[in-house]
Design a protein around this motif. Structure first.
Motif, PDB file in Angstrom:
ATOM      1  N   LYS A 161      41.235  42.150  54.401  1.00  0.00           N
ATOM      2  CA  LYS A 161      41.919  41.160  53.561  1.00  0.00           C
ATOM      3  C   LYS A 161      41.009  40.736  52.286  1.00  0.00           C
ATOM      4  O   LYS A 161      41.302  40.742  51.045  1.00  0.00           O
ATOM      5  CB  LYS A 161      42.369  39.989  54.106  1.00  0.00           C
ATOM      6  CG  LYS A 161      43.303  38.955  53.227  1.00  0.00           C
ATOM      7  CD  LYS A 161      43.591  37.727  53.936  1.00  0.00           C
ATOM      8  CE  LYS A 161      44.633  37.864  54.997  1.00  0.00           C
ATOM      9  NZ  LYS A 161      44.974  36.546  55.573  1.00  0.00           N
TER      10      LYS A 161
ATOM     11  N   LYS B 292      48.103  37.910  50.876  1.00  0.00           N
ATOM     12  CA  LYS B 292      47.252  39.012  50.627  1.00  0.00           C
ATOM     13  C   LYS B 292      47.353  39.765  51.686  1.00  0.00           C
ATOM     14  O   LYS B 292      47.078  39.572  52.614  1.00  0.00           O
ATOM     15  CB  LYS B 292      45.924  38.590  50.155  1.00  0.00           C
ATOM     16  CG  LYS B 292      45.385  39.023  48.851  1.00  0.00           C
ATOM     17  CD  LYS B 292      43.904  38.743  48.782  1.00  0.00           C
ATOM     18  CE  LYS B 292      43.355  38.937  47.362  1.00  0.00           C
ATOM     19  NZ  LYS B 292      42.034  38.499  47.303  1.00  0.00           N
ATOM     20  N   LYS B 293      47.497  41.252  51.720  1.00  0.00           N
ATOM     21  CA  LYS B 293      47.536  42.165  52.698  1.00  0.00           C
ATOM     22  C   LYS B 293      46.130  42.512  53.150  1.00  0.00           C
ATOM     23  O   LYS B 293      45.352  42.231  52.359  1.00  0.00           O
ATOM     24  CB  LYS B 293      48.228  43.553  52.105  1.00  0.00           C
ATOM     25  CG  LYS B 293      49.675  43.494  52.061  1.00  0.00           C
ATOM     26  CD  LYS B 293      50.310  44.765  52.029  1.00  0.00           C
ATOM     27  CE  LYS B 293      51.877  44.529  52.015  1.00  0.00           C
ATOM     28  NZ  LYS B 293      52.512  43.903  50.667  1.00  0.00           N
TER      29      LYS B 293
ATOM     30  N   ASP C 181      41.125  48.105  55.949  1.00  0.00           N
ATOM     31  CA  ASP C 181      42.208  47.517  55.673  1.00  0.00           C
ATOM     32  C   ASP C 181      41.858  45.995  55.642  1.00  0.00           C
ATOM     33  O   ASP C 181      42.525  45.261  56.416  1.00  0.00           O
ATOM     34  CB  ASP C 181      43.241  48.006  56.801  1.00  0.00           C
ATOM     35  CG  ASP C 181      44.645  47.394  56.416  1.00  0.00           C
ATOM     36  OD1 ASP C 181      44.806  46.692  55.321  1.00  0.00           O
ATOM     37  OD2 ASP C 181      45.456  47.142  57.358  1.00  0.00           O
TER      38      ASP C 181
END
Length: 300
Positions: free
Chosen positions: A37, A4-5, A35
């Motif tokens: 996760k 998962k980014k 940003d």
């Protein structure tokens, strides 16, 4: 499956939610802006409602149930003279009344809404009925017989009476309170009907609306170190639990999910506690006389 980014960051961001957006969309925006996760929120606010929405990031998501269970404070306005399908201003008017209560009648009626009360959720709510959410069924025009559920109301007071048609109230309550149900039931008790005109969550556990970020601020600070600096510690989510300190060896054992030795005084056997090492949370679990049996472990 790819990873998962996003970044492994943990903590809380407090948002002062504006009206007209869903709690889920706020989580999405915060997650994007940092940003991150992983993100989730503690205690949904209706789209029309404003105020505290606490967003948990990373390992702080493991503390969400404790904030969901924490006391909360709501400021809201009840409009007399009409009941609606949603018990707020968004819904269709079902019935109207020309009666308007006196200040004295309102003050007298509020007594029945304090302490341990039973409350029937609004037809449009997130309660599940046979696997479906009540608001989905209500939108399909299905009238449901929702079961009453207990609620602890710490306080319920009149803040202002702007005019004959409205009253502004402030309520401090425990988990699972529906302000819309209070408005509906107060209107019925006063014989004049009622619904919520507006609603604001002033605080939720340790988090306060006045310290919250606006969505504009989150947009402006997105993907910057300044937004990272707004991150509050994960430990705030454990505010309502007693803290015990792990020994060096206990910390290692607990971090692997095993019972570990702690230093504590005056804590009763079986109490739910959080365990710290150098001020950082390493686990939540049950205090079993000298050691803690962990239920949740924080990996960071």
């Amino acid at each position: 499956m790819g990873r998962k980014k996003g970044r492994d960051i943990s903590g809380w961001i407090v948002v002062d939610k504006p009206a007209g957006v869903t709690s889920t969309s706020v989580v999405g925006k915060v997650r994007w802006a940092l940003d991150a996760k992983k993100a989730g929120h503690a205690g949904t606010l209706d789209p029309a409602a404003t105020g505290v929405l606490a967003i948990a990031l990373g390992e702080a998501t493991k503390t969400v149930p404790f904030i969901t269970d924490a006391m909360k404070c709501y400021r809201f306005q009840v409009r007399f003279g009409a009941s609606t399908s949603t018990d707020d201003a968004e819904g269709a008017v079902l019935e109207t009344s020309d009666a308007r209560p006196t200040d004295e009648a309102i003050a007298a009626a509020l007594g029945a809404f304090r302490g341990d009360i039973m409350q029937v959720p609004p037809q449009v709510s997130a309660v599940k009925v046979e696997g479906e959410r009540a608001y989905d069924l209500a939108r399909e025009g299905v009238a449901m017989d929702l079961a009453a559920r207990p609620l602890w109301v710490e306080s319920l007071e009149v803040v202002a009476r702007p005019d004959a048609d409205t009253v502004e109230l402030e309520m401090v309550c425990g988990k699972g309170g529906y302000v819309r149900s209070i408005a509906r039931d107060l209107g019925r008790a006063l014989g004049c009907l009622g619904h919520v005109a507006w609603l604001r969550r002033v605080w939720s556990g340790p988090f306060e609306a006045e310290n919250g970020l606006s969505l504009d601020q989150i947009d402006t600070l997105a993907r910057t170190p300044e937004l990272d600096e707004k991150l509050l510690p994960l430990e705030l989510g454990l505010d309502d639990l007693p803290e015990v300190k792990a020994t060096v060896e206990g910390a290692v054992r607990l971090s692997h999910g095993n019972p570990g030795q702690v230093i504590a005084s005056g804590i009763e056997f079986g109490t739910e506690v959080w365990v710290s090492r150098d001020g950082l949370a390493i686990a939540v679990g049950r205090y079993m006389g000298g050691e803690v049996h962990p239920d949740r472990v924080f990996n960071r």
